[in-house]
Scaffold this motif. Structure first.
Motif, PDB file in Angstrom:
ATOM      1  N   ASN A 394      15.960   4.774  33.669  1.00  0.00           N
ATOM      2  CA  ASN A 394      14.578   5.259  33.575  1.00  0.00           C
ATOM      3  C   ASN A 394      13.856   5.044  34.901  1.00  0.00           C
ATOM      4  OD1 ASN A 394      12.166   6.140  32.196  1.00  0.00           O
ATOM      5  ND2 ASN A 394      11.549   3.987  32.076  1.00  0.00           N
ATOM      6  N   LYS A 395      14.042   3.868  35.466  1.00  0.00           N
ATOM      7  CA  LYS A 395      13.328   3.544  36.700  1.00  0.00           C
ATOM      8  C   LYS A 395      13.926   4.263  37.905  1.00  0.00           C
ATOM      9  CE  LYS A 395      10.790  -0.439  35.407  1.00  0.00           C
ATOM     10  NZ  LYS A 395      10.799  -1.703  34.694  1.00  0.00           N
ATOM     11  N   VAL A 397      15.334   7.204  37.831  1.00  0.00           N
ATOM     12  CA  VAL A 397      14.857   8.592  37.723  1.00  0.00           C
ATOM     13  C   VAL A 397      13.412   8.691  38.218  1.00  0.00           C
ATOM     14  CG1 VAL A 397      14.240  10.431  36.096  1.00  0.00           C
ATOM     15  CG2 VAL A 397      16.421   9.223  35.848  1.00  0.00           C
ATOM     16  N   ALA A 398      12.593   7.715  37.816  1.00  0.00           N
ATOM     17  CA  ALA A 398      11.174   7.757  38.206  1.00  0.00           C
ATOM     18  C   ALA A 398      11.028   7.740  39.731  1.00  0.00           C
ATOM     19  CB  ALA A 398      10.428   6.583  37.581  1.00  0.00           C
ATOM     20  N   ARG A 401      12.151  11.065  41.167  1.00  0.00           N
ATOM     21  CA  ARG A 401      11.330  12.211  40.794  1.00  0.00           C
ATOM     22  C   ARG A 401       9.913  12.168  41.334  1.00  0.00           C
ATOM     23  NH1 ARG A 401      12.196  13.891  34.557  1.00  0.00           N
ATOM     24  NH2 ARG A 401      14.236  14.875  34.809  1.00  0.00           N
ATOM     25  N   HIS A 402       9.400  10.984  41.554  1.00  0.00           N
ATOM     26  CA  HIS A 402       7.991  10.870  41.930  1.00  0.00           C
ATOM     27  C   HIS A 402       7.832  10.265  43.322  1.00  0.00           C
ATOM     28  CE1 HIS A 402       7.125  11.917  37.827  1.00  0.00           C
ATOM     29  NE2 HIS A 402       7.775  10.859  37.379  1.00  0.00           N
ATOM     30  N   PRO A 404       5.304   9.791  45.148  1.00  0.00           N
ATOM     31  CA  PRO A 404       4.219   8.805  45.325  1.00  0.00           C
ATOM     32  C   PRO A 404       4.612   7.397  44.872  1.00  0.00           C
ATOM     33  CG  PRO A 404       3.365  10.815  44.340  1.00  0.00           C
ATOM     34  CD  PRO A 404       4.856  10.928  44.307  1.00  0.00           C
ATOM     35  N   LEU A 405       5.497   7.311  43.894  1.00  0.00           N
ATOM     36  CA  LEU A 405       5.974   5.992  43.458  1.00  0.00           C
ATOM     37  C   LEU A 405       6.814   5.366  44.568  1.00  0.00           C
ATOM     38  CD1 LEU A 405       6.589   3.770  41.339  1.00  0.00           C
ATOM     39  CD2 LEU A 405       8.430   5.234  40.479  1.00  0.00           C
ATOM     40  N   THR A 408       4.498   4.325  47.446  1.00  0.00           N
ATOM     41  CA  THR A 408       3.688   3.134  47.186  1.00  0.00           C
ATOM     42  C   THR A 408       4.546   1.875  47.242  1.00  0.00           C
ATOM     43  OG1 THR A 408       2.345   4.523  45.743  1.00  0.00           O
ATOM     44  CG2 THR A 408       1.923   2.166  45.659  1.00  0.00           C
ATOM     45  N   LEU A 409       5.729   1.950  46.649  1.00  0.00           N
ATOM     46  CA  LEU A 409       6.644   0.809  46.698  1.00  0.00           C
ATOM     47  C   LEU A 409       7.018   0.477  48.139  1.00  0.00           C
ATOM     48  CD1 LEU A 409       9.091   1.683  43.788  1.00  0.00           C
ATOM     49  CD2 LEU A 409       7.852  -0.472  43.996  1.00  0.00           C
TER      50      LEU A 409
END
Lengths: 440, 389
Positions: A394-395, A397-398, A401-402, A404-405, A408-409
């Motif tokens: 899940n993480k 993929v996030a 896919r994103h 901005p994530l 930010t990380l």
């Protein structure tokens, strides 16, 4: 303050976190003005490209070979003397009932044609499939004797021993010199063996911890294991977190030529052994590939489970999406970080975990196992239970896919990682030494 | 003399459940957690605090007066999980000493992204207040006191003549929040939060390291009296959860509340007024020009709590981008789910400000990290988007 330190690997011959930590800490201590005699087991002579030699400025080790690669590293030290001990120890080896986790597989993966070299003491790593055999414990005792022999020429205040293979030497030297022993626990038998504990190793660890005046644990996770499984007085165990080498930060700023690619890349970098959770990485990869196609999983490292993982990826039907690079070093490590969109450390039991800090210095966001020491101190990281493969996927993929994530990380993580300084860790060690001397 | 104006904000978000990318089921909200949290706060704060307020109104014969703003999302959850809380507010409404304010039903940031949606949510909230309390709100407060000149104009367009906002130092300069002001180019009167005195109660009340600890009603009434000669209103705006939840009962917060009205009213000329009463009674002392957005959040008093990083703006942008398609679909449940995702808390949880010491952002925050919150939200949004196809 003068320290007699029983340590491990120095660059460029670094095969894992233990060597990185020993080197970083020693340099930090050097900078805060602590005098150190650093006792280094001589790496095994073999067909490795780098011809690693021990710098031995003291005449006590006269007769050793000329020392080229270490010269540059050692010359920057003001307070450190390195003493080589001709012992064939590999910190990642396992006793004979288990396959050698590290050296063997690397030979298999990278240079199967290399003939075995004659070696005076041990056959470790010299030929594919070779094991320590019963020699491992004999070699540890031999190392203890050799290290103890160095002591007569030295004066020092504290003996500092890193991980179990040096504990017998540490105990002996502390006894003879009547100086306090500090043992530094970078990992325990419980981390390495997945609770299939080798009794002899456990006994040595326990003896070292009990003989020690102070114990340094690399995290609270490790401290808890020490308290729970080794029956140690909690008052004598301090936590000093590992850090990251400043040089690495500078290095990472020099640009390598960009690598063109269409696929997203998720990176596993570390020894491919049970402790590091490679099968959880593959299981998560399979889940990720159910919802995304343009992604590849890179497994960089060597270890006893490489072949098993190659087979497992094939069995799962994701073999074409998983790349095994073998053991990487130097520019290759930087290159693989530069390619990566995410670094994953799915360790089953990770006392600290320096590699995520390295990833962050290379601007790669990290997903780390909650069963790691570094998870205690890193806030700008994604965290997951190593066994929770769905959440790991899940993480992953996030992040893929994103953007901005990921941004930010990366942005916060690269700032946060600068807080981990070896000089601060060294200052904390110095306090531990002072406590050890004070309570004498 | 001074007029003291209490306004209490009451809101609880519908928190999302853990929603992985592999989820199929379009059930987004964590009914179990939301119910448990609401009941817990009802027992610790809403019910006992309402009892105290009700007693005070009776004791002072209506001279103690307060205002509330209850979000629609809060009311819905009360109706579902703790209807006695609604009954209790209705009893307060019947005293005639309680005013209810207008805001966005979903406690959303809609003003920043969709004027249509903003208007719809304010109207829906007004209808709710009419239905529950038989009152039509005439004073507006936007989510988290987010405010600028444009919001005053929008409120004026909707018929509001009074708007609440933060008494931000950087805009007030030498001026005082103890006066009323007008928004430039409108007749809208602005009531400015006296954040020092408000925060003395809301944040510092139980802080033992505070020089003025312990805070007594007598001491606080004296500070209110200090306004005399330099203004005439003291706007005490705070979360209602201050009473019993942020400050637990054992800190003495309820006793403080019980004693405060008498201590204030004891001084000649002092009174309590609701926001609409202040607006009617006092003139404007000039314009309060707020070109950029302000809010009552954190020390920055700006939008950075909801729009401080790339994840937050991405999530908001992606959410509002769906508006036309959602509205065209004619699917009521989809529209409702989309609106519940607009609640500002979802974005507040994604804040990376002061991570590590940002204790305020941790309050009833269901996530371990802002990253987890973003991932969860985006997975829900992904599912929602899928329902459009």
């Amino acid at each position: 303050m003068k320290i007699f330190m029983l340590g491990w690997e120095f660059p460029p011959f670094i095969s894992g976190g233990l060597g990185t930590a020993c080197f970083g800490l020693t340099r930090g201590l050097d900078r805060v003005g602590v005098d150190i005699t650093f006792v280094l087991p001589r790496p095994i002579e073999n067909a490795d490209a780098e011809h690693v030699r021990i710098l031995s400025p003291a005449s006590a080790t006269a007769g050793r070979r000329a020392e080229v690669p270490y010269a540059t590293i050692a010359s920057e030290f003001k307070h450190v003397t390195i003493r080589g001990v001709d012992a064939a120890l590999d910190p990642y080896a396992r006793p004979s009932d288990e396959p050698s986790t590290h050296q063997t597989e690397r030979r298999v993966a990278e240079s199967p044609a290399i003939p075995a070299q004659p070696a005076p003491v041990s056959v470790l790593g010299n030929s594919p499939g070779s094991h320590y055999g019963g020699d491992m414990f004999a070699e540890i005792e031999r190392y203890a004797t050799l290290a103890t022999n160095l002591v007569s020429h030295e004066t020092f205040d504290v003996v500092h021993a890193h991980d179990w293979m040096t504990y017998l030497a540490g105990i002996e030297i502390a006894r003879e010199s009547r100086r306090p022993l500090v043992v530094h626990v970078h990992s325990t038998e419980f981390d390495r063996s997945g609770f299939h504990v080798n009794q002899r190793i456990y006994d040595i660890e326990r003896a070292g911890m009990h003989a020690a005046r102070r114990i340094i644990a690399v995290s609270y996770l490790t401290r808890n294991i020490i308290l729970r499984h080794y029956g140690v007085d909690p008052r004598k165990v301090d936590v000093v977190y590992n850090a990251i080498d400043d040089d690495l930060e500078e290095q990472s700023r020099t640009e390598l030529p960009p690598i063109a690619r269409d696929d997203k890349i998720v990176l596993f970098l570390g020894r491919i052994t049970m402790q590091k959770g490679p099968e959880y990485f593959l299981a998560a990869a399979k889940r990720v590939l159910e919802v995304m196609d343009n992604v590849r999983f890179v497994m960089a490292g060597s270890g006893d489970l490489v072949r098993r993982m190659i087979e497992l990826a094939a069995e799962m039907g994701i073999g074409h999406k998983v790349l095994f690079t073998g053991f990487l070093r130097g520019d290759d490590v930087r290159r693989v970080f530069q390619m990566a969109d995410l670094y994953v450390m799915p360790s089953v039991s990770e006392p600290f975990g320096i590699a995520p800090l390295e990833a962050l210095t290379h601007d790669v966001p990290v997903l780390i196992s909650k069963q790691s020491g570094v998870a205690e101190v890193l806030t700008h990281a994604l965290k997951v239970d190593f066994w929770d493969v769905d959440e790991m996927a899940n993480k992953i993929v996030a992040v893929l896919r994103h953007p901005p994530l990921q941004a930010t990380l990366r942005e916060h993580g690269s700032i946060e990682v600068q807080r981990f300084s070896w000089q601060d860790a060294a200052t904390r060690c110095l306090q531990v030494y002072q406590t050890a001397c004070g309570s004498a | 003399m001074a007029s003291v104006c209490f306004y209490f904000q009451i809101h609880q978000p519908q928190r999302l459940r853990r929603f992985s990318i592999f989820e199929q089921d379009a059930e987004y909200f964590d009914a179990e957690a939301n119910s448990a949290i609401l009941r817990k706060i009802a027992a610790k704060c809403y019910l006992p605090a309402n009892t105290v307020i009700s007693e005070l109104i009776e004791k002072h014969d209506g001279r103690f007066r307060v205002a509330f703003s209850l979000t629609g999302v809060f009311v819905e959850q009360c109706e579902r999980y703790a209807p006695e809380v609604i009954d209790s507010f209705q009893q307060l409404a019947e005293t005639g000493a309680v005013e209810f304010l207008a805001e966005t039903y979903y406690h959303s940031l809609s003003f920043l992204y969709s004027r249509d949606e903003f208007v719809h949510q304010v109207q829906r909230h007004v209808e709710l207040m009419q239905r529950l309390f038989g009152q039509t709100p005439i004073v507006f407060r936007n989510t988290e006191l987010i405010y600028n000149n444009a919001i005053a104009k929008a409120a004026a367009d909707l018929g509001y003549q009074t708007v609440l906002c933060e008494g931000a130092d950087h805009l007030l300069g030498y001026r005082s929040p103890a006066y009323l002001y007008t928004a430039p180019g409108t007749d809208v009167k602005l009531l400015l939060k006296n954040y020092r005195l408000s925060d003395d109660i809301a944040f510092r009340f139980s802080s033992k390291s505070w020089a003025d600890y312990p805070l007594t009603a007598e001491k606080f009434a004296r500070w209110i009296g200090d306004v005399d000669g330099q203004g005439y209103v003291v706007n005490l705006f705070m979360d209602y959860e201050t009473f019993g939840e942020h400050q637990w009962a054992d800190t003495g917060i309820f006793d403080f509340l019980r004693q405060l009205p008498a201590a204030v009213l004891e001084r000649r000329g002092n009174d309590f007024k609701t926001p609409s009463e202040l607006s009617t009674y006092y003139p404007s002392s000039g314009e309060f020009d707020v070109p950029h957005m302000i809010s009552w959040a954190d020390t920055e008093r700006d939008l950075s709590a909801w729009l401080g990083n790339a994840m937050q703006s991405n999530a908001l942008h992606e959410l509002y981008r769906l508006e036309p398609a959602i509205k065209e679909s004619g699917d009521e449940q989809l529209l409702e789910d989309w609106r519940l995702l607009q609640t500002s808390d979802h974005f507040y949880y994604m804040s990376t400000k002061n991570l590590g010491d940002g204790t305020v952002h941790k309050y009833f925050n269901p996530y371990d990290s802002p990253y987890d919150s973003f991932i969860n939200f985006m997975n829900v949004l992904d599912n929602l988007r899928g329902r459009l196809e």
